[in-house]
Motif scaffolding. Structure first.
Motif, short mmCIF file in Angstrom:
data_model
loop_
_atom_site.label_atom_id
_atom_site.label_comp_id
_atom_site.label_asym_id
_atom_site.label_seq_id
_atom_site.Cartn_x
_atom_site.Cartn_y
_atom_site.Cartn_z
N VAL A 1 -6.21 -6.77 -6.33
CA VAL A 1 -6.29 -6.05 -5.06
C VAL A 1 -7.57 -6.43 -4.33
CG1 VAL A 1 -6.28 -3.79 -3.94
CG2 VAL A 1 -5.00 -4.13 -6.07
N LYS B 1 -9.62 -5.22 -0.96
CA LYS B 1 -9.77 -4.26 0.14
C LYS B 1 -10.53 -4.94 1.28
CE LYS B 1 -8.10 -0.43 -1.80
NZ LYS B 1 -6.99 0.36 -1.21
N SER C 1 -5.17 -3.57 2.64
CA SER C 1 -5.25 -4.07 1.26
C SER C 1 -4.33 -5.27 1.11
CB SER C 1 -4.87 -2.99 0.25
OG SER C 1 -5.77 -1.90 0.31
N GLU D 1 0.82 -1.20 0.00
CA GLU D 1 0.00 0.00 0.00
C GLU D 1 0.86 1.26 0.00
OE1 GLU D 1 -3.92 -0.04 2.33
OE2 GLU D 1 -2.66 -1.42 3.47
#
Length: 641
Positions: free
Chosen positions: A351, A353, A455, A325
């Protein structure tokens, strides 16, 4: 006026006493409540009354049991996880790349010549013992004393585990052994292991850090001494000894737009030397990418220059890469991946989240402000909080408390020196003992908290040879000229590599936690259980609350009345006998001397008013009684006519 009226009525009720008993109140409740069971208890006959009382009691117990389970489930603060996929422009992650070799050998060679000689001597002794079973003498050299200091500061030993219960320790650099006879020839055996002997300052406690291979043992032993040598230099001096950005990063493209090493942020990593971070976001605005595919990502060509590798320190050749990140510190040693020289590596990035719920649903933190650990990485680089930064900061702070110095690979705490053999001769023993203790692991794991928002970058890696044999000649010529302005080839396949980093897909997944039990859920289930087993509603609960209040009110009134009666009885108990009669009062009034007569008890005995022990008291003259005409008796004549 309403309050005064209410208080007046309450006072009258207190004076009057309770208007009804507990039994009358219970019967009234059963007759008037909206709950079905209690009504049948007072309206049915004796047999059915008992059955309905039993039913009501059992169903009420079931209701309270179910309520307890529901409240316990709600107080467990459970969460449910939802997955959503969105198509949107996302910030390109930060990319950190380092050379596995931290320093250029040409820059540090004068500092480590004696250490290199000591490593060669150690390898020769290990090789000789493994073949012949004998410990060879230390060869004569110009700096024999210094080499011997390296070898004896942290000795390398050989462990013979032929007897598992009583292993023999052979010290290669001393004239004595621990449990083994020096120069005891034996045939080669697979039970021999090389270990590092770590002892306290007074040599009373020792432990052995053993390895299955002499390569790993010598490399670790060399790293400890190399770290000690480099601890004497400042970070700015170390940066000058490491690879510069111009030497390391040859070409750069992002989204088909040219870039260079100047677009990378440089930091000094204590294990990998100079590292370069693309799109870190600490000083510049983060770059976003709206399209997947290699042509919209980051493309770089690197040169690790293996000719400058330190022989006994860097046993692996390549670059170290980490995708992370923005504004977070790159923990390359723990989380990074290797990139091989002579290859083109394509790395597709996905990715995820992740959003965790805060307390009481989880023990996560938003920014680490509620974690009782000083984030040393934040103090040094102003990076965001992460579990790794907390764990290493916690370990470093506790190491300073235990050993009196700080580990060289982590940021330095305030007012603490880095460990070295000159000032802290037992620091390796103390470090190793603390690092692998159960207390060290549990202490930091229990102290640090997970980040609520994080993340995860999932990488898909593929490789191919680069450049091809047919094109390597002109590619190396061009790259050599662009970097060194030389017509000679200064780059070769052993040092050059190419990397492509890009979004594998633009669909970003979001994993979000939400509460699985809410207040609405709790009330709905409580009401459902109450309605199922008792046929009740909120009104029934209000009625039950009303009878509880009435019971408390009756109890208060009874307590007040009991207290008043108790005080009255206490006042009456102060008199020895019954109250005097009217004749006794009149006689006392006619006694001019106010001398009380002897009082005769019921048994006929005379009770003297004065004790025999007391002195006689002369009579006090009394006041003569008044003479009223109304008290005189006169004869009245009645004329009968």
């Amino acid at each position: 006026m309403g309050v005064q009226k209410y208080l007046t009525c309450a006072l009258h009720r207190i004076q009057k006493g309770p208007g009804y008993t507990y039994k009358e109140l219970l019967v009234w409740y059963c007759n008037n409540t909206n709950t079905h069971g209690p009504k049948r208890i007072v309206t049915e006959g004796p047999k059915k009354r008992f059955l309905w009382f039993l039913f009501t009691l059992v169903f009420a117990a079931l209701v309270f049991w179910q309520w307890g389970i529901l409240v316990q489930t709600y107080m467990s603060w459970g969460v449910s996880t939802s997955l959503s996929v969105g198509f949107k422009t996302a910030p390109f992650p930060a990319v950190t790349i380092c050379n596995v070799n931290p320093f250029k050998y040409s820059k540090v060679k004068p500092l480590i010549e004696d250490l290199d000689e000591a490593a060669r001597t150690a390898l020769a002794k290990i090789h000789t013992y493994f073949i012949s079973g004998k410990v060879s003498e230390l060869p004569l050299m110009a700096n024999t004393s210094l080499v011997s200091a390296f070898l004896q500061n942290i000795p390398l030993v050989i462990m013979d585990e032929s007897d598992v219960n009583n292993p023999a320790i052979i010290n290669l650099f001393e004239n004595s052994t621990d449990g083994f006879v020096l120069n005891n020839p034996h045939p080669p055996t697979s039970d021999l292991k090389v270990a590092i002997k770590l002892c306290s300052a007074n040599k009373t406690e020792c432990l052995y850090w053993n390895f299955t291979s002499g390569v790993d043992a010598v490399n670790e032993w060399y790293s400890l001494h190399f770290m000690d040598i480099m601890s004497k230099f400042s970070i700015s001096e170390k940066k000058q000894m490491a690879y510069s950005g111009k030497e390391f990063i040859l070409t750069c493209l992002f989204g088909n737009q040219p870039c260079s090493y100047k677009n990378f942020s440089q930091i000094f990593h204590h294990f990998y030397g100079n590292c370069y971070i693309f799109n870190w976001g600490l000083h510049d605005k983060a770059i976003s990418s709206s399209n997947p595919g290699g042509e919209f990502g980051l493309n770089v060509v690197l040169d690790i220059n293996q000719k400058e590798y330190i022989p006994f320190l860097s046993t692996t050749a390549g670059a170290r890469l980490l995708v992370h990140e923005q504004k977070s510190f790159p923990f390359l040693k723990d989380l990074g991946i290797f990139v091989l020289p002579g290859t083109e590596t394509s790395i597709g990035i996905s990715v995820d989240k992740i959003e965790h719920m805060e307390a009481p649903y989880s023990d996560c933190t938003q920014n680490g402000s509620d974690v009782p650990v000083t984030d040393l990485f934040y103090k040094m680089y102003a990076t965001s909080y992460s579990v790794q930064s907390c764990l290493r900061s916690c370990f470093q702070m506790n190491l300073v408390k235990m050993c009196g110095c700080a580990y060289n690979l982590y940021p330095l705490p305030a007012d603490a020196p880095y460990c070295n053999f000159r000032d802290h001769p037992e620091w390796v023993y103390c470090y190793h003992k603390w690092k692998y203790s159960a207390e060290s692991e549990l202490l930091c794991l229990q102290t640090c908290k997970q980040s609520c928002n994080e993340s995860q970058h999932l990488l898909t890696v593929s490789m191919a040879d680069w450049p091809s044999e047919s094109s390597e000649d002109w590619i190396f010529h061009v790259l050599s000229y662009e970097r060194d302005f030389s017509t000679n080839v200064t780059i070769n396949r052993d040092g050059v590599m190419k990397m492509n980093l890009y979004f594998k897909e633009i669909n970003h997944r979001s994993i979000t936690e939400s509460s699985s039990t809410t207040v609405v859920w709790l009330l709905s289930n409580l009401g459902g259980q109450f309605g199922l087993w008792m046929g009740g509603s909120v009104i029934c609960i209000v009625e039950f609350g009303e009878i509880i209040i009435d019971c408390l009110w009756i109890t208060i009134i009874k307590l007040i009345m009991w207290n008043r009666n108790w005080k009255l009885k206490k006042a009456q108990s102060q008199y020895l006998g019954p109250p005097p009669s009217i004749s006794q009062l009149a006689e006392g009034h006619m006694n001019t001397g106010f001398e009380p007569d002897n009082v005769t008890s019921d048994s006929g005995q005379s009770l003297q008013t004065m004790s025999s022990c007391e002195h006689p008291v002369h009579p006090i003259p009394g006041t003569p009684p008044p003479h009223y005409d109304s008290l005189r008796l006169k004869s009245v004549r009645v004329n009968n006519e």
